[in-house]
Design a protein around this motif. Structure first.
Motif, short mmCIF file in Angstrom:
data_model
loop_
_atom_site.label_atom_id
_atom_site.label_comp_id
_atom_site.label_asym_id
_atom_site.label_seq_id
_atom_site.Cartn_x
_atom_site.Cartn_y
_atom_site.Cartn_z
N VAL A 34 0.86 -1.18 0.00
CA VAL A 34 0.00 0.00 0.00
C VAL A 34 0.90 1.23 0.00
O VAL A 34 1.78 1.37 0.85
N ALA A 35 0.69 2.12 -0.97
CA ALA A 35 1.43 3.38 -1.03
C ALA A 35 0.56 4.48 -0.43
O ALA A 35 -0.59 4.66 -0.84
N PHE A 36 1.11 5.20 0.54
CA PHE A 36 0.39 6.32 1.16
C PHE A 36 0.95 7.61 0.58
O PHE A 36 2.13 7.92 0.75
N VAL A 37 0.10 8.35 -0.13
CA VAL A 37 0.56 9.51 -0.90
C VAL A 37 -0.27 10.73 -0.53
O VAL A 37 -1.50 10.64 -0.43
N GLU A 50 -0.74 15.01 -10.81
CA GLU A 50 -0.27 14.87 -12.19
C GLU A 50 1.22 14.57 -12.22
O GLU A 50 1.69 13.77 -13.02
N ALA A 51 1.98 15.22 -11.33
CA ALA A 51 3.42 14.94 -11.26
C ALA A 51 3.65 13.48 -10.88
O ALA A 51 4.52 12.81 -11.44
N PHE A 52 2.86 12.99 -9.93
CA PHE A 52 2.97 11.59 -9.52
C PHE A 52 2.62 10.66 -10.68
O PHE A 52 3.32 9.69 -10.95
N ALA A 53 1.51 10.95 -11.37
CA ALA A 53 1.06 10.09 -12.46
C ALA A 53 1.99 10.12 -13.66
O ALA A 53 2.17 9.10 -14.34
N PRO A 57 6.68 6.79 -9.00
CA PRO A 57 7.79 6.11 -8.32
C PRO A 57 7.62 4.59 -8.31
O PRO A 57 8.49 3.88 -7.81
N LEU A 58 6.51 4.10 -8.83
CA LEU A 58 6.25 2.67 -8.97
C LEU A 58 5.44 2.47 -10.24
O LEU A 58 4.78 3.40 -10.70
N PRO A 59 5.50 1.29 -10.85
CA PRO A 59 4.77 1.09 -12.12
C PRO A 59 3.26 1.25 -11.92
O PRO A 59 2.67 0.58 -11.08
N LEU A 60 2.65 2.13 -12.69
CA LEU A 60 1.21 2.36 -12.54
C LEU A 60 0.40 1.12 -12.91
O LEU A 60 -0.71 0.93 -12.41
N GLY A 61 0.95 0.26 -13.75
CA GLY A 61 0.27 -0.98 -14.09
C GLY A 61 0.11 -1.91 -12.90
O GLY A 61 -0.75 -2.79 -12.90
#
Length: 203
Positions: A34-37, A50-53, A57-61
């Motif tokens: 789980v990523a807490f952002v 948008e910067a994150f997307a 820092p991890l594959p969005l897939g």
């Protein structure tokens, strides 16, 4: 005063993320990470998300779902422990979240603005990338079909938050996060949702 403290929008969501992270650190590890952002500059054009997307820092897939938490501290009288999800007709996210919310003592309800608000928060940045991404909220004036009077005003003060309600909602959201982290199947967009996500590329 003239200070925009943003107690409900969205310090309440920030508090929820921190408290869920703290709670999960004390539990057995779920099946998925789980990523807490915490995103900033939403009102300036979703800049943080948008910067994150765009530079993840991890594959969005590998991201199963985005549970974006917005404004959970100001329930209308009679709507304590009631939660609504934006764009619930676009995927099975809400159907998956509903039993988890119920286990946590909260009820999923409809809100007239929920469909329109899907495109008004940080979940949109991840939805544009194909991630099943929705915002969860638990407040505003459900019966009057509008956000509360202190929305985006200096009067959005911490003293107006319903802490008991917030605490209950955060506990229920913990159940939602655990549900998505532990379940085998990924959530999916509906046909309507897939068409909507495709249309985002043209915006």
């Amino acid at each position: 005063d003239s200070i925009y403290n943003g107690a409900d929008d969205d310090a309440s969501g920030t508090a929820a993320v921190l408290m869920i992270a703290e709670a999960m650190a004390k539990r057995a590890r779920p099946a998925r990470s789980v990523a807490f952002v915490l995103f900033s500059a939403e009102e300036r054009g979703l800049r943080g998300s948008e910067a994150f997307a765009n530079r993840p820092p991890l594959p969005l897939g590998a991201v199963v779902a985005n549970c974006n938490i917005e404004m959970i501290g100001r329930p209308e009288p009679g709507h304590e422990r009631k939660v609504w999800i934006t764009g619930r007709e676009l995927s099975d996210f809400a159907a998956i979240a509903e039993p988890a919310l119920r286990r946590g003592g909260c009820e999923l309800i409809d809100f007239a603005l929920a469909a329109d608000l899907f495109a008004g928060s940080d979940n949109l940045s991840l939805a544009r990338k194909g991630v099943v991404a929705h915002s969860i909220s638990a407040g505003s004036l459900i019966e009057e079909k509008r956000l509360h009077d202190d929305y985006h005003r200096p009067s959005d003060e911490v003293g107006k938050l319903d802490i008991a309600h917030m605490t209950a909602v955060i506990g229920a959201l913990l159940e939602v996060v655990v549900e998505f982290a532990d379940r085998q199947e990924r959530p999916r967009y509906s046909e309507k949702g897939l068409e909507y996500v495709k249309s985002l590329d043209r915006r």
